[in-house]
Design a protein around this motif. Sequence first.
Motif, PDB file in Angstrom:
ATOM      1  N   LEU A 107      55.678   6.503  23.549  1.00 60.63           N
ATOM      2  CA  LEU A 107      55.550   5.110  23.962  1.00 60.63           C
ATOM      3  C   LEU A 107      56.631   4.245  23.317  1.00 60.63           C
ATOM      4  N   ALA A 108      56.939   4.518  22.059  1.00 54.24           N
ATOM      5  CA  ALA A 108      57.958   3.735  21.356  1.00 54.24           C
ATOM      6  C   ALA A 108      59.319   3.863  22.039  1.00 54.24           C
ATOM      7  N   GLY A 109      59.614   5.008  22.554  1.00 53.52           N
ATOM      8  CA  GLY A 109      60.911   5.209  23.190  1.00 53.52           C
ATOM      9  C   GLY A 109      60.977   4.714  24.614  1.00 53.52           C
ATOM     10  N   THR A 110      59.834   4.633  25.274  1.00 56.28           N
ATOM     11  CA  THR A 110      59.825   4.323  26.696  1.00 56.28           C
ATOM     12  C   THR A 110      59.599   2.841  26.979  1.00 56.28           C
ATOM     13  N   ALA A 111      58.746   2.211  26.204  1.00 52.73           N
ATOM     14  CA  ALA A 111      58.335   0.850  26.537  1.00 52.73           C
ATOM     15  C   ALA A 111      59.518  -0.107  26.607  1.00 52.73           C
ATOM     16  N   GLY A 112      60.387  -0.084  25.600  1.00 55.83           N
ATOM     17  CA  GLY A 112      61.516  -1.002  25.582  1.00 55.83           C
ATOM     18  C   GLY A 112      62.454  -0.822  26.754  1.00 55.83           C
ATOM     19  N   GLN A 136      43.568   5.061  26.294  1.00 56.03           N
ATOM     20  CA  GLN A 136      43.529   6.407  25.708  1.00 56.03           C
ATOM     21  C   GLN A 136      43.829   6.365  24.214  1.00 56.03           C
ATOM     22  N   LEU A 137      44.777   5.528  23.827  1.00 57.14           N
ATOM     23  CA  LEU A 137      45.097   5.387  22.416  1.00 57.14           C
ATOM     24  C   LEU A 137      43.898   4.848  21.643  1.00 57.14           C
ATOM     25  N   ARG A 165      50.992   3.044  34.413  1.00 62.68           N
ATOM     26  CA  ARG A 165      50.673   4.057  33.412  1.00 62.68           C
ATOM     27  C   ARG A 165      50.110   3.436  32.144  1.00 62.68           C
ATOM     28  N   LEU A 166      50.655   2.271  31.781  1.00 60.16           N
ATOM     29  CA  LEU A 166      50.176   1.590  30.580  1.00 60.16           C
ATOM     30  C   LEU A 166      48.688   1.244  30.686  1.00 60.16           C
ATOM     31  N   GLU A 217      57.350  -0.249  38.108  1.00 55.18           N
ATOM     32  CA  GLU A 217      55.953  -0.458  38.506  1.00 55.18           C
ATOM     33  C   GLU A 217      55.082   0.739  38.112  1.00 55.18           C
ATOM     34  N   GLN A 218      55.630   1.926  38.253  1.00 60.09           N
ATOM     35  CA  GLN A 218      54.884   3.122  37.860  1.00 60.09           C
ATOM     36  C   GLN A 218      54.580   3.120  36.363  1.00 60.09           C
ATOM     37  N   PHE A 219      55.563   2.679  35.566  1.00 55.26           N
ATOM     38  CA  PHE A 219      55.336   2.633  34.130  1.00 55.26           C
ATOM     39  C   PHE A 219      54.272   1.594  33.785  1.00 55.26           C
ATOM     40  N   ALA A 220      54.313   0.439  34.445  1.00 50.62           N
ATOM     41  CA  ALA A 220      53.308  -0.596  34.184  1.00 50.62           C
ATOM     42  C   ALA A 220      51.908  -0.086  34.515  1.00 50.62           C
TER      43      ALA A 220
END
Length: 552
Positions: free
Chosen positions: A63-68, A32-33, A25-26, A20-23
Motif C-alpha cells: 500500500l505504501a508503494g502504490t497509494a502515492g 481488511q487491514l 480496491r481501497l 478508478e480500479q485502485f480507488a
Amino acid sequence: MVERTEAGAELQRHLQQLGEQFAERLKQELPQLADKAQQLLLACTPAEQEQHLNSLRDQLHRLAGTAGTFGFARLGERARELELQAEQCLASLQQKQQGLHSFIDNLQQLTSQQYQAEPASNSPPAVPRNGRADREEQWIYILEDEACVGENMRLTLSNFGYHAEHFATIEALDAAIGQRLPDALIVDVNLEGTQQTGLTYAAALQRRLDAPLPLLVISTQDDFATHLEAVRVGATGFFTKPVDIPQLENRLERCFAQQQGEPYRVLIIDDDHELASRYSLVLRAANMLVEMSQDPADIFQRMREFNPEVVLLDVNMPGCTGPELAQIIRFNDDWLRVPIIYLSAETDIARQMNALMMAGDDFVTKPLSDNALVTTVFARAQRARLLSNALSRDSLTGLLKHADIKEQVAIELERARRSGNRASVVMLDIDHFKKVNDNYGHTAGDNVIRALANLLRQRLRRIDSLGRYGGEEFLAVLPDCSTAQAQRILDEIRERFAGLRFIAEGVEFTVTLSAGIACTDLDSSAGELLERADRALYAAKNGGRNQVRQAE
C-alpha cells in the motif's frame, strides 16, 4: 493524425480506468487491514503474533508503494510509517542469532577442503559495445505484481518510445525472456505469493546470461541493506515508490547512451612496436578505436586529428621520456581533460610517483594482463567522456548548451548548401511553464524539462542535434529533413509529451509544448534561420499553443 489523437485519448482512458480500479480496491483493502489488526490484538502466542505482523507488514508495504502513485499521498506516507512500526515489532520477536550455526558449519566446510589453482583466463572482460548507426526501439520488461502500478509504468514508458511489457509474476517474465531478451529490466523487490524476491530472481538471471542486462530496481524499502543488495545483483538504478517515471526513464536513457555511444578513442605512444600492436589489438577487440605512434614528435598532429580520449605513454622512450611528453601535452589547455596512463616495467614506487607528479593520471606496471589493460583504459575513457559531457552539455538535460547548438545550426546550414539537401531547424517551448513552477515547485519543473529532453532523444535520430536553448526552450537541427517530414515528427512528439503523467506532492498533472519549424535555403543565414523558426514558434503560441507551425 486522427489515429494518433485516438491513441492519446485511449491512453488517458486506460490511466483513468486504472485509477478508478485502485480507488475501488481501497474500499476493500482498508477494512481488511482493520480486521487483521484485530486478529493481532487477540493473538496469544509469539508465533501467532509474528504471523499476523508479517501479513500486516506485507500489505502495508504494498500500500505504501502504490497509494502515492495514484494521488493518495498521505495514505501512502502513513502506510509506510506503519510498515516501519511493524518491522520494529517483528525485530523484538525474532531470534537475533538465527542462521549463525549454519554460517559456522559452511565456513568450516570451506576451510577443510583442498583447493587447486585454476588457469587464469586472459580474455578481455565484457565491455559495452558501442556505435549503433541509429536508434532502435528498446524492449523493456517490467516485473511488478501490482497490476495498476505495472500498467501505469508500461503505458508511460511506451509514450516515451520504448516497447514496454508488464509481467505480474516471475514465471511469466521468465517465459518471455526465454523467447526474447529485453534491452533492460525493471524489477520490484517484493512480490506477493512467492518466497523469491525480485532481486533474488534478477541475480539468478544475470548469472545465466552471457552479458548482464541493465537492471533498475523499484521498492518501498529505502534502507541501506536493500540498496546494497541491489548493487550486488548489478543494478544501475534504484527508485523508491511511488516511482517518478520520467526520472526512471532518464536513468534508462543514460544506460542506453553508454551502451550505444561512439567507441572510445585511444592513442598509444610506445617505441616497442610489437607491444603497442598487442595493446592495440586487445583494445580494438573491446570495441575501441586505437591509433599507434612510435615517434613522440607526432604528438601535435595525432592529438588534433584523432582527438583521443585516453593517451597511453611508455615511460622510457629514446629522445623523449613519457613524463616529458606528458608535460608537452599539458601545455595545451584543450588537452587538459585527456587522461594520460603511463605503461612501464618500473616497479620503484618513488619513481612511479615522480612520473605521476609530472603530468600523468595513472601508472600501470608491465607486464599487464589483457583484462587489466581493457579495464584501466575503459574506466579512464568512460570518466573522461562523462567529464567532457558535463562541461560541454547542459547539466539538467544532457543536451548541448546554447552556444553549441547554435553552432550546429551554422554547421548544418553549410552542409545543406554543399549537398543541396534540405535541413530543418525546430524551436520548441513548454507551454505555460511558469505555472508548473508556481503550482508544483521548481523540482517538478526540472522533471518536466528533463522528460521532454529524454523524449526528444528517444524520438529523433542519432544524426540530429539537440540543445537546450534556454530555460524551457529547446532547439533541434534535423539534417536531410524537409519541413513536411519535420512537421510529422514534431506532431508525434507533441502528442506523446502531452500524454506523459507527472506527479508532484501526490498530484498528477500534464503539460503540452509548442514548436516552430524553419527549413534551410540558399539565401538565409544561420541567424535568419533561427529567427524564422522563432517566429513560427511565436505563431504556434499565439494560435492557442499545443501545436506545431511552419515558418512562412
